[in-house]
Design a protein around this motif. Sequence first.
Motif, PDB file in Angstrom:
ATOM      1  N   ASN A 238      -2.758  -7.179 -32.205  1.00  6.15           N
ATOM      2  CA  ASN A 238      -2.600  -8.321 -33.104  1.00  6.15           C
ATOM      3  C   ASN A 238      -3.866  -9.166 -33.073  1.00  6.15           C
ATOM      4  OD1 ASN A 238      -1.711 -11.389 -33.517  1.00  6.15           O
ATOM      5  ND2 ASN A 238      -0.331 -10.093 -34.693  1.00  6.15           N
ATOM      6  N   GLY A 239      -4.573  -9.208 -34.186  1.00  7.00           N
ATOM      7  CA  GLY A 239      -5.847  -9.914 -34.242  1.00  7.00           C
ATOM      8  C   GLY A 239      -5.720 -11.415 -34.149  1.00  7.00           C
ATOM      9  N   THR A 240      -4.654 -11.974 -34.697  1.00  7.19           N
ATOM     10  CA  THR A 240      -4.476 -13.426 -34.673  1.00  7.19           C
ATOM     11  C   THR A 240      -4.385 -13.947 -33.243  1.00  7.19           C
ATOM     12  OG1 THR A 240      -3.333 -13.390 -36.805  1.00  7.19           O
ATOM     13  CG2 THR A 240      -3.008 -15.329 -35.419  1.00  7.19           C
ATOM     14  N   THR A 241      -3.532 -13.326 -32.434  1.00  9.05           N
ATOM     15  CA  THR A 241      -3.370 -13.787 -31.059  1.00  9.05           C
ATOM     16  C   THR A 241      -4.626 -13.528 -30.240  1.00  9.05           C
ATOM     17  OG1 THR A 241      -2.271 -11.686 -30.554  1.00  9.05           O
ATOM     18  CG2 THR A 241      -0.872 -13.585 -31.033  1.00  9.05           C
ATOM     19  N   ASN A 242      -5.319 -12.433 -30.518  1.00  3.19           N
ATOM     20  CA  ASN A 242      -6.542 -12.190 -29.757  1.00  3.19           C
ATOM     21  C   ASN A 242      -7.604 -13.228 -30.087  1.00  3.19           C
ATOM     22  OD1 ASN A 242      -7.677 -10.230 -27.788  1.00  3.19           O
ATOM     23  ND2 ASN A 242      -9.297 -10.095 -29.325  1.00  3.19           N
ATOM     24  N   PHE A 243      -7.668 -13.632 -31.365  1.00  5.89           N
ATOM     25  CA  PHE A 243      -8.612 -14.676 -31.758  1.00  5.89           C
ATOM     26  C   PHE A 243      -8.284 -15.984 -31.025  1.00  5.89           C
ATOM     27  CE2 PHE A 243      -9.892 -18.315 -34.254  1.00  5.89           C
ATOM     28  CZ  PHE A 243     -11.204 -18.016 -34.599  1.00  5.89           C
ATOM     29  N   ILE A 244      -7.014 -16.346 -30.991  1.00  4.03           N
ATOM     30  CA  ILE A 244      -6.607 -17.602 -30.346  1.00  4.03           C
ATOM     31  C   ILE A 244      -6.944 -17.582 -28.860  1.00  4.03           C
ATOM     32  CG2 ILE A 244      -4.596 -18.991 -29.684  1.00  4.03           C
ATOM     33  CD1 ILE A 244      -3.339 -18.166 -32.381  1.00  4.03           C
ATOM     34  N   LEU A 245      -6.590 -16.503 -28.165  1.00  2.00           N
ATOM     35  CA  LEU A 245      -6.865 -16.416 -26.731  1.00  2.00           C
ATOM     36  C   LEU A 245      -8.357 -16.358 -26.446  1.00  2.00           C
ATOM     37  CD1 LEU A 245      -4.046 -13.907 -25.707  1.00  2.00           C
ATOM     38  CD2 LEU A 245      -4.112 -16.373 -25.251  1.00  2.00           C
ATOM     39  N   ASP A 246      -9.098 -15.692 -27.317  1.00  6.77           N
ATOM     40  CA  ASP A 246     -10.548 -15.618 -27.147  1.00  6.77           C
ATOM     41  C   ASP A 246     -11.179 -17.000 -27.293  1.00  6.77           C
ATOM     42  OD1 ASP A 246     -13.093 -14.286 -26.875  1.00  6.77           O
ATOM     43  OD2 ASP A 246     -13.359 -14.546 -29.026  1.00  6.77           O
ATOM     44  N   ARG A 247     -10.715 -17.781 -28.265  1.00  9.02           N
ATOM     45  CA  ARG A 247     -11.233 -19.139 -28.454  1.00  9.02           C
ATOM     46  C   ARG A 247     -10.870 -20.037 -27.271  1.00  9.02           C
ATOM     47  NH1 ARG A 247     -14.505 -17.664 -31.337  1.00  9.02           N
ATOM     48  NH2 ARG A 247     -14.969 -18.289 -33.483  1.00  9.02           N
ATOM     49  N   MET A 248      -9.666 -19.881 -26.747  1.00  8.96           N
ATOM     50  CA  MET A 248      -9.265 -20.683 -25.584  1.00  8.96           C
ATOM     51  C   MET A 248     -10.156 -20.367 -24.388  1.00  8.96           C
ATOM     52  SD  MET A 248      -5.082 -20.496 -25.913  1.00  8.96           S
ATOM     53  CE  MET A 248      -4.766 -21.538 -24.474  1.00  8.96           C
ATOM     54  N   GLU A 249     -10.551 -19.113 -24.258  1.00 14.19           N
ATOM     55  CA  GLU A 249     -11.400 -18.733 -23.136  1.00 14.19           C
ATOM     56  C   GLU A 249     -12.844 -19.167 -23.345  1.00 14.19           C
ATOM     57  OE1 GLU A 249     -12.756 -14.789 -20.562  1.00 14.19           O
ATOM     58  OE2 GLU A 249     -11.584 -14.561 -22.390  1.00 14.19           O
ATOM     59  N   SER A 250     -13.377 -18.955 -24.550  1.00 13.04           N
ATOM     60  CA  SER A 250     -14.803 -19.194 -24.781  1.00 13.04           C
ATOM     61  C   SER A 250     -15.152 -20.669 -24.945  1.00 13.04           C
ATOM     62  CB  SER A 250     -15.269 -18.413 -26.019  1.00 13.04           C
ATOM     63  OG  SER A 250     -14.576 -18.853 -27.181  1.00 13.04           O
ATOM     64  N   SER A 251     -14.209 -21.453 -25.469  1.00 13.22           N
ATOM     65  CA  SER A 251     -14.520 -22.860 -25.742  1.00 13.22           C
ATOM     66  C   SER A 251     -13.705 -23.845 -24.918  1.00 13.22           C
ATOM     67  CB  SER A 251     -14.292 -23.157 -27.228  1.00 13.22           C
ATOM     68  OG  SER A 251     -12.910 -23.115 -27.551  1.00 13.22           O
ATOM     69  N   GLY A 252     -12.695 -23.363 -24.186  1.00 13.50           N
ATOM     70  CA  GLY A 252     -11.838 -24.271 -23.434  1.00 13.50           C
ATOM     71  C   GLY A 252     -10.824 -24.989 -24.292  1.00 13.50           C
ATOM     72  N   ALA A 253     -10.647 -24.526 -25.523  1.00 10.55           N
ATOM     73  CA  ALA A 253      -9.706 -25.167 -26.442  1.00 10.55           C
ATOM     74  C   ALA A 253      -8.271 -24.982 -25.971  1.00 10.55           C
ATOM     75  CB  ALA A 253      -9.874 -24.577 -27.845  1.00 10.55           C
ATOM     76  N   SER A 254      -7.410 -25.896 -26.388  1.00 11.98           N
ATOM     77  CA  SER A 254      -5.981 -25.752 -26.124  1.00 11.98           C
ATOM     78  C   SER A 254      -5.413 -24.718 -27.087  1.00 11.98           C
ATOM     79  CB  SER A 254      -5.266 -27.085 -26.327  1.00 11.98           C
ATOM     80  OG  SER A 254      -5.290 -27.447 -27.706  1.00 11.98           O
ATOM     81  N   TYR A 255      -4.168 -24.309 -26.823  1.00 12.83           N
ATOM     82  CA  TYR A 255      -3.511 -23.366 -27.731  1.00 12.83           C
ATOM     83  C   TYR A 255      -3.443 -23.935 -29.151  1.00 12.83           C
ATOM     84  CZ  TYR A 255       0.292 -21.126 -30.239  1.00 12.83           C
ATOM     85  OH  TYR A 255       1.040 -20.527 -31.230  1.00 12.83           O
ATOM     86  N   GLY A 256      -3.040 -25.204 -29.274  1.00 11.76           N
ATOM     87  CA  GLY A 256      -2.913 -25.817 -30.591  1.00 11.76           C
ATOM     88  C   GLY A 256      -4.230 -25.884 -31.340  1.00 11.76           C
ATOM     89  N   GLU A 257      -5.291 -26.228 -30.628  1.00 12.00           N
ATOM     90  CA  GLU A 257      -6.613 -26.307 -31.263  1.00 12.00           C
ATOM     91  C   GLU A 257      -7.086 -24.932 -31.731  1.00 12.00           C
ATOM     92  OE1 GLU A 257      -8.415 -30.084 -28.678  1.00 12.00           O
ATOM     93  OE2 GLU A 257      -8.638 -28.021 -27.955  1.00 12.00           O
ATOM     94  N   ALA A 258      -6.857 -23.917 -30.902  1.00 16.36           N
ATOM     95  CA  ALA A 258      -7.272 -22.562 -31.273  1.00 16.36           C
ATOM     96  C   ALA A 258      -6.454 -22.039 -32.448  1.00 16.36           C
ATOM     97  CB  ALA A 258      -7.136 -21.630 -30.077  1.00 16.36           C
ATOM     98  N   LEU A 259      -5.169 -22.368 -32.482  1.00 18.32           N
ATOM     99  CA  LEU A 259      -4.324 -21.962 -33.607  1.00 18.32           C
ATOM    100  C   LEU A 259      -4.788 -22.626 -34.893  1.00 18.32           C
ATOM    101  CD1 LEU A 259      -1.876 -20.597 -34.894  1.00 18.32           C
ATOM    102  CD2 LEU A 259      -0.467 -22.512 -34.057  1.00 18.32           C
ATOM    103  N   ASP A 260      -5.130 -23.895 -34.821  1.00 16.53           N
ATOM    104  CA  ASP A 260      -5.622 -24.599 -36.010  1.00 16.53           C
ATOM    105  C   ASP A 260      -6.891 -23.928 -36.544  1.00 16.53           C
ATOM    106  OD1 ASP A 260      -3.575 -26.416 -35.881  1.00 16.53           O
ATOM    107  OD2 ASP A 260      -4.751 -27.989 -34.896  1.00 16.53           O
TER     108      ASP A 260
END
Length: 451
Positions: free
Chosen positions: A161-183
């Motif tokens: 699933n590309g959507t969830t991988n994008f969200i988790l990747d952003r949380m790891e690379s930028s320190g974003a929260s789940y909500g911020e990465a989802l946005d």
Amino acid sequence: MVRTRPLKVALLGCGVVGSQVARLMTAHAGDLAARIGAPVELAGVAVRRLGRARGDVDPALVTTDAESLVTRGDIDVVVELIGGIEPARSLINAAFESGASVVTANKALLAGDGPALQAAAEKHAADLYFEASVAGAIPLLRPLRESLAGDKVDRVLGIVNGTTNFILDRMESSGASYGEALDEATALGYAEADPTADVEGFDAAAKAAILAGIAFHTRVRLDDVHREGITEITAADIAGARQMGHAVKLLAICERAEDGRSVTARVHPAMIPLSHPLASVREAYNAVFVEAEAAGRLMFYGQGAGGAPTASAVLGDLVAACRNRLTGGLGPRESAYAQLPVSPMGEVTTRYHVSLDVVDKPGVLAQCAAVFADHGVSIDTVRQTGKGNKGGKVGKGGNVGNDGQEGRGGEAKLVVVTHRAPDAALGATVEALRSLDTVHGVASTMRVEGE
């Protein structure tokens, strides 16, 4: 030599993927004809409503009467891209009854009613192709079904699933929260306005059911797949995994039991070592790791979604279905001869990473370790941080050390990684830990895979 009478194709749905299929059929018409042995003609396009611009599609081909299109009698192949259960299921069955073969990307329908659709295709001597239903453009189902047909597949582990991988990747690379990465994923078009199917794991679970069915020659339905999403993952979970040398990914895991007598299929977040190939899969990409007895370890990687990538997989199936129409042959049929039972999640052996908020005083560590022992769960590593402990690994292999070294008041964080144990025992251990007076809360639990 290319014959002159064209093969006629009905397209159901002209959205992101359907419009790309129509475009590529026109743009590559000459090449497709040469590869198939006959011209391919788009005979009609069924949509929900008229009036929208649909790229280069001839408006005269567009209709809202999908049933009449698939049953008109001269259609060779129906390409179903409307998604969902109904009316897709009825239209596919109507296509078979009218003598047409079907190409679909409908993972939800296949995961729920795949065996019935396969039986209908068999009954009417038609083809059912669905490469685009899992991992977009990545050639995956055909290699599993055909290239590895002589091998024994033991495990399929992947990011599907590309959507969830994008969200988790952003949380790891930028320190974003789940909500911020989802946005961010929503703004970039990776997440739907209602992202539930992706972030709660429904999309990946449907794909896991399809993968397990093909890999293990066993009928696996969506209801057989254990499913957890990523909505509870925090930035602290991501950081904790990184400290352990791990990344957090939403994984689809299909595996054969060690004794070979059953299979399991599950979707959930998990920590995987940074050394594992799946840990380096970034953005919205997909990757699937296949382990087979003779072939060994194979990895399939690429764009798992999007209009053009998914259309590529659809057209590959279309070429195969059209070739079979010319020769009078049929593609691979359903292989479910093994009919292995699907074990529940509680019987799966896995490892847990458990983070506890505890009272920082002597005896707490030994008390927690006793709970693990009571449930037959062996501890691999323990890490404690608190006012009286500067931090660091307290023990390995179940050695909890000297309680006199613990702090004498306040809060502490206790992180435990277990050895492999039945998931039911691990879950019961976590529930028992919650009841301890010295445990203020279970901050997080996550499975550890890929080691």
